[in-house]
Design a protein around this motif. Structure first.
Motif, PDB file in Angstrom:
ATOM      1  N   ALA A 175       0.845  -1.200   0.000  1.00 24.30           N
ATOM      2  CA  ALA A 175       0.000   0.000   0.000  1.00 24.30           C
ATOM      3  C   ALA A 175       0.875   1.243   0.000  1.00 24.30           C
ATOM      4  O   ALA A 175       1.861   1.314   0.732  1.00 24.30           O
ATOM      5  CB  ALA A 175      -0.906  -0.003   1.229  1.00 24.30           C
ATOM      6  N   ILE A 176       0.525   2.211  -0.866  1.00 20.60           N
ATOM      7  CA  ILE A 176       1.226   3.499  -0.918  1.00 20.60           C
ATOM      8  C   ILE A 176       0.229   4.552  -0.455  1.00 20.60           C
ATOM      9  O   ILE A 176      -0.873   4.662  -0.998  1.00 20.60           O
ATOM     10  CB  ILE A 176       1.712   3.799  -2.352  1.00 20.60           C
ATOM     11  N   ARG A 184       6.467  11.618  -7.687  1.00 17.61           N
ATOM     12  CA  ARG A 184       7.216  10.863  -8.696  1.00 17.61           C
ATOM     13  C   ARG A 184       7.626   9.509  -8.125  1.00 17.61           C
ATOM     14  O   ARG A 184       7.773   8.537  -8.848  1.00 17.61           O
ATOM     15  CB  ARG A 184       8.442  11.651  -9.132  1.00 17.61           C
ATOM     16  N   VAL A 185       7.828   9.485  -6.797  1.00 17.13           N
ATOM     17  CA  VAL A 185       8.220   8.233  -6.153  1.00 17.13           C
ATOM     18  C   VAL A 185       7.111   7.198  -6.318  1.00 17.13           C
ATOM     19  O   VAL A 185       7.363   6.056  -6.719  1.00 17.13           O
ATOM     20  CB  VAL A 185       8.533   8.466  -4.655  1.00 17.13           C
ATOM     21  N   ALA A 186       5.865   7.607  -6.048  1.00 12.48           N
ATOM     22  CA  ALA A 186       4.746   6.660  -6.145  1.00 12.48           C
ATOM     23  C   ALA A 186       4.628   6.102  -7.561  1.00 12.48           C
ATOM     24  O   ALA A 186       4.419   4.905  -7.755  1.00 12.48           O
ATOM     25  CB  ALA A 186       3.442   7.343  -5.733  1.00 12.48           C
ATOM     26  N   ARG A 202      -1.780  -0.992  -3.892  1.00  9.38           N
ATOM     27  CA  ARG A 202      -2.913  -0.105  -3.613  1.00  9.38           C
ATOM     28  C   ARG A 202      -2.384   1.307  -3.363  1.00  9.38           C
ATOM     29  O   ARG A 202      -1.287   1.458  -2.830  1.00  9.38           O
ATOM     30  CB  ARG A 202      -3.646  -0.558  -2.344  1.00  9.38           C
ATOM     31  N   VAL A 203      -3.160   2.279  -3.746  1.00  7.05           N
ATOM     32  CA  VAL A 203      -2.837   3.644  -3.335  1.00  7.05           C
ATOM     33  C   VAL A 203      -3.993   4.164  -2.482  1.00  7.05           C
ATOM     34  O   VAL A 203      -5.155   3.884  -2.757  1.00  7.05           O
ATOM     35  CB  VAL A 203      -2.577   4.586  -4.535  1.00  7.05           C
ATOM     36  N   LEU A 221      -7.399   1.679  -6.184  1.00  3.50           N
ATOM     37  CA  LEU A 221      -7.545   2.945  -5.475  1.00  3.50           C
ATOM     38  C   LEU A 221      -8.372   2.766  -4.205  1.00  3.50           C
ATOM     39  O   LEU A 221      -9.410   2.113  -4.221  1.00  3.50           O
ATOM     40  CB  LEU A 221      -8.225   3.981  -6.385  1.00  3.50           C
ATOM     41  N   HIS A 222      -7.893   3.341  -3.120  1.00  2.11           N
ATOM     42  CA  HIS A 222      -8.615   3.285  -1.847  1.00  2.11           C
ATOM     43  C   HIS A 222      -8.653   4.665  -1.225  1.00  2.11           C
ATOM     44  O   HIS A 222      -7.693   5.418  -1.319  1.00  2.11           O
ATOM     45  CB  HIS A 222      -7.925   2.315  -0.888  1.00  2.11           C
ATOM     46  N   TYR A 223      -9.783   4.963  -0.574  1.00  2.00           N
ATOM     47  CA  TYR A 223      -9.925   6.277   0.051  1.00  2.00           C
ATOM     48  C   TYR A 223     -10.034   6.143   1.572  1.00  2.00           C
ATOM     49  O   TYR A 223     -10.259   7.117   2.265  1.00  2.00           O
ATOM     50  CB  TYR A 223     -11.146   6.993  -0.539  1.00  2.00           C
TER      51      TYR A 223
END
Lengths: 332, 435
Positions: A175-176, A184-186, A202-203, A221-223
């Motif tokens: 997870a990020i 830019r890292v992600a 996952r982000v 994608l997760h919020y």
């Protein structure tokens, strides 16, 4: 029409070897693994009494930093020196580009000094790619971070850290968390993780910081932290810049911390042996709780240490990719 | 003073055997065209006592009205490093263009009579193409005070525009439109909500996200367009919406037209060929504004041109010096040098069966001329001989050497083009001949 070569193709020589290192996008599993394996062989160099190997002896590496950096620049410098290269650091804020010299003119001047490698950090996405397209083909360009586009050596040292602690990628969930939009890292991490066939990436963050097109890169994608961190093996926290509040992307640091800051409580959603990473520099109490950053599960300081070995790997591989082509051209 | 036109001015020219297309006269037939004293003296019928000084065999070629371009930059006054009226009108003539509108963002801005007159005089002296200024709608294009629109019209401006510059408020815009409509001035809109257009941006989509380039969403155009349409309806001003870029804009324009609003629209020819994914590789020649959007948008624009909702094709010619494009992508200037591909790439729509020859000529010549009340864009007997001979079968490759514009900045370099301008006459004067 003449679309120019995308970065992931420009960085490979006709034999498929690295000749620049611009992005982790589009690299084969084999090549990504080779970078990690090569880094493995350099990790011990730092522990030796004489911390040098002669792979880049006689080569000149120019650190071209158009954007401030301490960690990345010093680890690149150390990496080049441990490979026995001559290193030139150019401080752009006092150099001629600040006096109106164009980027192109500056590069041509540096080339005229017979440099072999440029390590470039620039605030504009695509700047290292632009430089790689315009410098003589014998100069290798290493991307040390460009705009929001890529930070491939950071991503590779993160991959190295993950492999050291967690082993094979296909079993892992990563997870990020945080400001993915500006990171830019992600981007480079997601490309590298996909290239290494990670189980899931996952982000996590609010919609203002998670571009919905990120799904196209292969991330889910997760919020919500509880859902996003559920059963992950690796948690990567991203740095949150103060400016994000001023540009109406977030209401406040405290609301961000409450929702997305990594606390012991939220970390409990992840697997019990999950590791915590951060590309640095960290904001304690903004994106990460101090006790998490300093806990045994945090591998933040190892990341910095591995950074030197990974950069040595990339510098030596790109130089040998360049030399290989010069030999080929010489034979013809 | 350059005196290009004189030696040929009284020439009598005969263009033989061409396929003459003039939608205004519903004319499409192989015929000879006779030109004398700068005027069209006859089509298919030799005027009494006509003796040609110069003959051109146009067998297999199209003889069409000279193109009328509603959106071009000639970079003069003020940006001589990018081009001049002389260089750009020369390039226009080579592109079959006899009339072009230049935009007010020169230096100084076209907000006074003097600048408007200067531009037209310079163009006249060069002799290649008529340049008709579009005046600034607000003083200095600063978005605060009304420009002297009536004076600008008196000085030859064919309309007014704020371009993509910000306006202080919707109230200022409303007053500009009311004032312009007082004198039946046409307002050229380039609708854009600036706060959604980061510098150096590209279409907000997967490519922008992947490359880490700032994104310009289509709603940057549509919310401004919707607001502008509401104000057009409220004021009744004649409005032309330039260089629209997305499917949703075509729909908004179509709806407004269906409701009877006095609005027209154009699209830049390159928008019918470029999409957002081409930016991959950070090639700054693909840096255009509005940005190239998705394949679906591109198709919708083509459909809009076909249906006539978009009644005009323009070049949006923006020549740049090499240095303006030799930077990392977001730091480069936007825009492309467009004259060279203007006719060939628009003709490709005919070649691909999307438009008839007559519909093509309407969109590049007749409709834009009509829109600015210009007596051009047709081949009526006795009218000024502004025409172009176009060989639809010529295939050629766009190379820097074939670009007469001072700006060689185009993503179409190296592309094979269908059709080529062979001859251009401006007021009966040969302004270009290939070879």
């Amino acid at each position: 029409m003449t679309p120019s070569t995308p970065p992931h193709r420009l960085q490979l020589n006709p034999r498929g070897r690295l000749q620049h290192f611009l992005t982790t996008e589009g690299l084969s599993t084999e090549l990504l693994t080779e970078i990690l394996d090569t880094a493995d062989s350099f990790v011990s160099v730092g522990k030796q009494a004489v911390k040098k190997v002669p792979l880049l002896r006689g080569k000149t590496v120019v650190n071209l930093f158009f954007e401030a950096s301490t960690r990345t620049r010093t680890t690149f410098e150390l990496a080049a020196k441990r490979l026995s290269a001559d290193v030139l650091n150019i401080d752009i804020s006092t150099s001629a580009t600040a006096k109106g010299e164009s980027l192109m003119d500056m590069l041509w001047n540096l080339e005229a000094m017979d440099s072999d490698m440029f390590v470039v950090r620039h605030q504009a996405s695509g700047a290292p790619h632009f430089i790689a397209e315009h410098v003589t083909p014998t100069v290798a360009v290493i991307n040390a971070g460009d705009g929001r586009h890529a930070h491939p050596t950071q991503a590779m040292l993160d991959m190295y850290t993950i492999r050291r602690h967690k082993g094979a990628f296909p079993q892992l969930k990563v997870a990020i968390v945080g400001d993915v939009l500006h990171s830019r890292v992600a981007r480079s991490q997601v490309h590298a993780l996909r290239g290494l066939n990670v189980g899931e990436v996952r982000v996590i963050g609010p919609k203002t910081l998670i571009p919905h097109d990120f799904a196209d890169l292969g991330a889910t994608l997760h919020y919500d932290m509880a859902q996003g961190l559920k059963d992950v093996d690796v948690v990567i926290m991203l740095r949150l810049q103060r400016e994000r509040m001023e540009s109406a992307l977030l209401p406040s640091e405290s609301e961000f911390y409450r929702l997305y800051g990594l606390t012991q409580e939220k970390l409990a959603f992840a697997k019990p042996d999950a590791i915590v990473m951060h590309p640095g520099p960290i904001n304690r109490g903004v994106e990460i709780e101090s006790s998490v950053a300093d806990s045994p599960r945090s591998v933040i300081l190892q990341q910095v240490n591995y950074g030197i070995a990974v950069r040595m790997a990339v510098l030596s591989m790109a130089m040998s990719g360049q030399n290989e082509m010069q030999t080929v051209t010489g034979e013809q | 003073m350059m005196d290009f036109s004189r030696p040929h001015f009284n020439q009598r020219i005969l263009i033989r055997n061409g396929r003459v297309i003039d939608p205004m006269q519903v004319l499409d037939q192989v015929a000879d065209v006779y030109i004398a004293d700068g005027l069209i003296a006859g089509i298919g019928q030799e005027p009494l006592g006509f003796r040609a000084d110069f003959e051109f065999d146009a067998k297999g070629m199209l003889v069409i009205p000279g193109a009328v371009d509603l959106c071009a930059r000639v970079r003069e006054p003020g940006e001589s490093q990018k081009g001049s009226i002389h260089s750009e009108t020369h390039a226009a003539a080579a592109a079959g263009i006899t009339h072009l509108c230049c935009l007010p963002d020169t230096n100084p801005i076209i907000d006074t009579r003097a600048v408007a007159v200067l531009i037209q005089e310079r163009a006249y002296q060069s002799g290649y193409a008529h340049v008709m200024p579009i005046g600034a709608m607000t003083r200095g294009l600063e978005g605060h005070q009304l420009a002297e629109m009536h004076a600008l019209r008196e000085a030859g401006c064919v309309g007014v525009s704020q371009l993509r510059r910000p306006l202080k408020s919707s109230q200022v815009l409303l007053r500009c439109l009311e004032y312009a409509s007082t004198f039946d001035l046409i307002v050229f809109f380039q609708s854009e909500e600036q706060s959604l257009c980061p510098a150096g941006g590209v279409h907000a989509g997967p490519t922008a996200t992947r490359l880490g380039l700032p994104g310009i969403p289509e709603c940057a155009e549509t919310i401004a367009l919707a607001r502008d349409l509401m104000l057009v309806e409220y004021t009744g001003v004649r409005a032309h919406f330039g260089q629209i870029s997305c499917a949703a804009s075509v729909e908004l324009i179509a709806t407004a037209q269906a409701r009877g609003l006095p609005v027209t629209a154009d699209v830049a020819v390159h928008q019918l060929y470029l999409t957002d994914t081409m930016v991959d590789g950070f090639n700054s020649h693909f840096h255009v504004r509005p940005p190239a959007r998705t394949e679906a948008d591109r198709q919708a624009l083509i459909d809009g041109v076909k249906s006539g909702v978009i009644s005009v094709l323009c070049s949006d010619h923006q020549p740049h010096e090499a240095a303006a494009k030799s930077q990392p992508f977001s730091d480069t200037a936007s825009g492309l040098s467009a004259f060279s591909h203007f006719l060939p790439l628009s003709y490709e729509l005919v070649h691909n069966g999307l438009l008839t020859e007559s519909e093509w000529v309407q969109r590049i010549a007749m409709n834009p001329a009509h829109l600015i009340n210009l007596d051009a864009g047709h081949l009526g007997q006795g009218s000024n001989a502004n025409l172009c001979v176009f060989d639809p079968n010529a295939r050629w490759r766009l190379e820097p050497d074939s670009i007469l514009s001072a700006g060689k900045n185009t993503p179409f370099l190296g592309r094979e083009l269908q059709g080529r301008v062979q001859l251009t006459l401006r007021d009966g004067t040969m302004s270009y001949r290939l070879g």
